[in-house]
Enzyme design. Structure first.
Site: not given
Length: 817
Positions: A364-371, A699, A742
């Site tokens: 996912g993009p940065p800052g979505v809480g993966k870590t 796309s 998107k």
């Protein structure tokens, strides 16, 4: 200041040096050894050397029994050393790694100096000592000494066998003599005689005499041992214990206290059978070495690593699914798919007791809480958490470790993480796995294949340990921003879970429930109970941030909290003289006051030309590592000779999509009402704004085609419609990726309708309810459908003759209705 010349370089030696007295050790030039220094005068001299030019003079005592030697108790010839490293130990003792540079003679001790200092002169080597020119007599002495030293090392169990190779690498006679003398197990008085020898012939004659004597003694001991073994074999029975001790005591002296402590640790350690055999074998080698020997520190470090690893210890998993769900909900908002996957894992674990399955990869993009999600998973399972960042790692040894033959070798990051975790079943987060590099040191991604394969990682072997370590109970979680940068074999071993960007409503909830309380506590504002209105948060999201995650939102809220803290601090200063009372609440942060706190807005809302229909412009949807984006394509058609110009920092795939769109328009010219030769009569300029940002991918194919046909036919496009899909030469619309990101970007950008390939219908069901309610998703199979949905028939406000004249000017025949 004097210059010390050696074959390997020159060194500037001051005329005065601090003096360190050694009890029963004679230190020789060219040696690098660790020493334990504990007597206060010697520790003070070492401290002075560290603070200065890191040089000192090591001299031996005449009588090792003297605890605090005076000046007359010291020899006058010693070795100038360089302090390489110092480690402070308990009780004021220091462990110093010293490198012998050359010999020096004490001319006089400096009066009333503490620590002890002396004026010294260098003892220079004679020219023929360092000259490699042949000298038959001296060469015979050198060869005899080398041969005897090899036999001496083979017979003496207290000296490692690889020392012969080190001594053989000596490039001159002086270094060879000093290295041999430094490793002889003889009395310190005899070593001092060698150190004070005037030249190489005298030095090698002494060495030859000592070596012949010691080799003779060792040969006799070997014969006695052989006789004892033969007596045991013929059945005479073992000798009494007292006789055996009398024979063995001269060889083995008392065990060093440092080794005794290590031996107790080994006995108490819970180790697998193969690991214990290796540890006992290495410890047996260590017992034969002095604690100050170079190899001793290497073996000790190796044993410390083995003993520190959790070979058998594991924590007990929490199998309460309700507790896990509560922990995940308390720490993360949304992310339902990830939470469901973790709860499934716990359910299976509760049934079978052990789960060996694919590795989770959160994309996912940065800052979505993966870590932070990885840390929460460890909390709900009540496992220990280990995080290893792989960003920029380009050496295979970073994963598998370095072999022990290298100086400063260490295990790889996997084994280091297991040691930090302290259990054999932690949650192990491999952060930024898509940022792995690859260079001439090897491919770390290939090294991770064994780590992340459940069928192989039970026998993971680190190059440093050279022992199999079981990783099958570890719950590995990888994080990445994109999948494209992850090697295909590695990606095949992981179960991918995508984390799309947050919706504005989700960001509002996250800011309200998590981010704002966190900033209030961090800035000491809890006693003042500051509040922020939902309208203010929405304005920050819309006008001060442009991201898929919430990192910038958190930074903006932190800035608001700092401004409030400054206001509170100023008010407290004014009221410092007043009688203390309960803190007054801080005013509520409203949307109207954000400009004063954060400055003017950074991002203005999308106007889309105030909603007016436009010709030659079409909205597309793009996927980026930071989430989805609304992308506008502009096409201008001007009279010319058929040139096609592409601008906007387009990649090769996007350029090919543009040419495919032009070819499609040519093939459908008659149906579109265009002149069949229009491509020879006009120049086409295709531009995608934000030209500094690189763009690529297939796309945008149908978007470019729609903008192109809109410009050629002078037909407006719908301002509230966006599209994504790959175009073929025959006008088919092919499947693309990133539909979730998107669609979220379309909702955020105010788009009402989205055209997407028919093959992507399955992705619609995975979209959040808010997206499906706010954006109408229209599947399309061909460009005919796309044009009917995207183009708007112009109002017939002008005569047909005027429109035809304008079309004729551009080589066009009409318009699409």
């Amino acid at each position: 200041m004097a210059t010390l010349h050696r074959v390997d370089g020159s060194f500037e030696i001051p005329a005065e040096l601090p003096v360190i007295a050694l009890r029963d050790i004679v230190f020789f030039p060219y040696m690098v050894l660790p020493l334990l220094i504990g007597r206060p005068p010697s520790v003070a001299a070492l401290t002075e050397a560290r603070a200065g030019d890191r040089l000192a003079l090591l001299v031996a005592q005449r009588d090792p029994g003297v605890d605090l030697p005076e000046r007359e108790d010291l020899y006058r010839v010693g070795t100038v050393v360089r302090v390489v490293q110092v480690t402070q130990l308990k009780g004021g003792t220091a462990r110093a790694v010293l490198e012998g540079l050359g010999r020096a003679r004490i001319e006089r001790f400096l009066a009333d100096e503490s620590p002890l200092r002396a004026a010294v002169t260098l003892v220079t080597e004679r020219e023929h000592d360092v000259d490699p020119a042949p000298d038959p007599g001296l060469d015979a002495l050198v060869r005899s000494a080398e041969e005897l030293f090899r036999e001496y090392v083979q017979l003496c169990d207290k000296i490692p066998d690889d020392l012969v190779a080190t001594v053989s690498e000596a490039t001159d006679r002086v270094r060879l003599a000093h290295l041999i003398a430094g490793h002889l197990l003889v009395a310190s008085q005899e070593k001092q005689e060698i150190l004070e020898a005037a030249d190489s012939p005298a030095r090698f004659e002494m060495l030859l005499a000592f070596l012949m004597r010691e080799v003779d003694v060792l040969r006799i001991q070997q014969k006695l041992d052989e006789q004892m073994r033969l007596q045991m074999e013929i059945g005479e029975g073992p000798r009494p214990l007292e006789e055996q001790l009398d024979v063995l005591q001269p060889e083995s002296g008392p065990l060093d206290p440092e080794w005794v402590e290590l031996e107790i640790t080994i006995e108490e350690a819970d180790l697998p059978g193969e690991v214990r055999d290796r540890v006992e074998r290495e410890f047996g080698r260590l017992r034969k070495l002095s604690p100050v020997a170079p190899e001793a520190s290497v073996i000790r470090t190796y044993l410390d690593w083995i003993l520190a690893l959790p070979w058998k210890y594991e924590t007990t998993d929490s199998l309460d699914a309700d507790h896990a769900a509560k922990v995940l909900d308390e720490e993360h908002y949304g992310l339902e798919e990830v939470k469901e996957r973790i709860l499934d894992h716990i359910a299976v674990l509760s049934l079978v007791g052990k789960l060996q399955g694919p590795i989770l990869c959160l994309v996912g993009p940065p800052g979505v809480g993966k870590t932070s999600l990885g840390r929460s998973i460890a909390g709900c399972l009540e496992r220990r958490f280990v995080r290893v960042s792989l960003g920029g790692v380009g050496d295979e040894a970073e994963i598998r470790g370095h072999r022990r033959t290298y100086v400063g070798a260490l295990p790889g990051r996997v084994i280091q993480g297991m040691r930090r975790g302290g259990s054999r079943n932690p949650v192990f987060l491999l952060d930024e796995i898509d940022k792995l590099a690859r260079d001439f040191h090897g491919d770390p991604g290939a090294a991770l294949l064994e780590v992340l394969d459940p069928e192989q990682n039970r026998t993971f072997t680190d190059h440093y340990l050279e022992l199999e370590f079981d990783l099958s109970d570890v719950l590995f979680i990888a994080t990445a921003n994109t999948l494209g940068e992850i090697p295909a074999p590695l990606r095949d071993r992981m179960e991918v879970i995508r984390l799309p960007g947050y919706l504005d409503t989700e960001k509002l909830a996250i800011a309200r429930l998590f981010l704002w309380p966190k900033q209030v506590a961090r800035h000491g504002l809890e006693p003042f109970a500051p509040e922020i209105a939902d309208g203010a948060i929405r304005k920050i999201i819309a006008e001060y941030t442009r991201e898929a995650g919430v990192r910038e939102l958190e930074r903006r809220l932190s800035r608001v909290a700092r401004k409030l803290a400054r206001q509170v601090a100023g008010r407290e200063a004014v009221e410092a003289g007043a009688e203390a009372g309960s803190p007054e609440p801080v005013g509520r942060v409203e949307a109207a006051g954000l400009t004063e706190l954060l400055g003017p807005p950074v991002h203005l809302p999308h106007s889309r030309e105030d909603g007016r229909d436009r010709a030659g412009i079409a909205c597309g949807l793009a996927w980026t590592a930071a989430g989805g984006e609304v992308l506008e394509v502009e096409v201008a058609v001007v009279p010319g000779s058929g040139k096609i110009q592409l601008t906007g920092t387009l990649g090769e795939v996007m350029k090919e999509s543009a040419f495919a769109a032009v070819t499609y328009a040519r093939s459908r010219a008659k149906w579109l009402g265009l002149s069949e030769q229009f491509h020879r009569e006009v120049d086409i300029h295709i531009h995608i704004p934000e030209g500094a940002t690189p763009k690529d991918g297939p796309s945008a194919g149908i978007t470019i085609a729609v903008a192109l046909i809109s410009a050629l036919t002078n037909t407006p496009t719908r301002a509230d419609l966006a599209m994504t899909g790959e175009i073929t030469l025959r006008g088919r619309v092919l499947v693309v990726g990133g539909i979730k990101e998107k669609a979220v970007a379309a909702l955020r950008g105010g788009i009402k309708r989205v055209l997407l390939p028919g093959a992507n219908v399955v992705d619609i069901e995975r979209l959040p309810d808010e997206v499906r309610a706010g954006v109408k998703l229209v599947p399309v199979e061909s460009m005919d459908q796309v044009l009917r949905e995207a183009l708007v028939a112009r109002r017939k406000t002008r005569s047909r003759e005027g429109a035809a004249a304008q079309g004729a000017h551009h080589g066009l025949g009409g318009q699409v209705t």
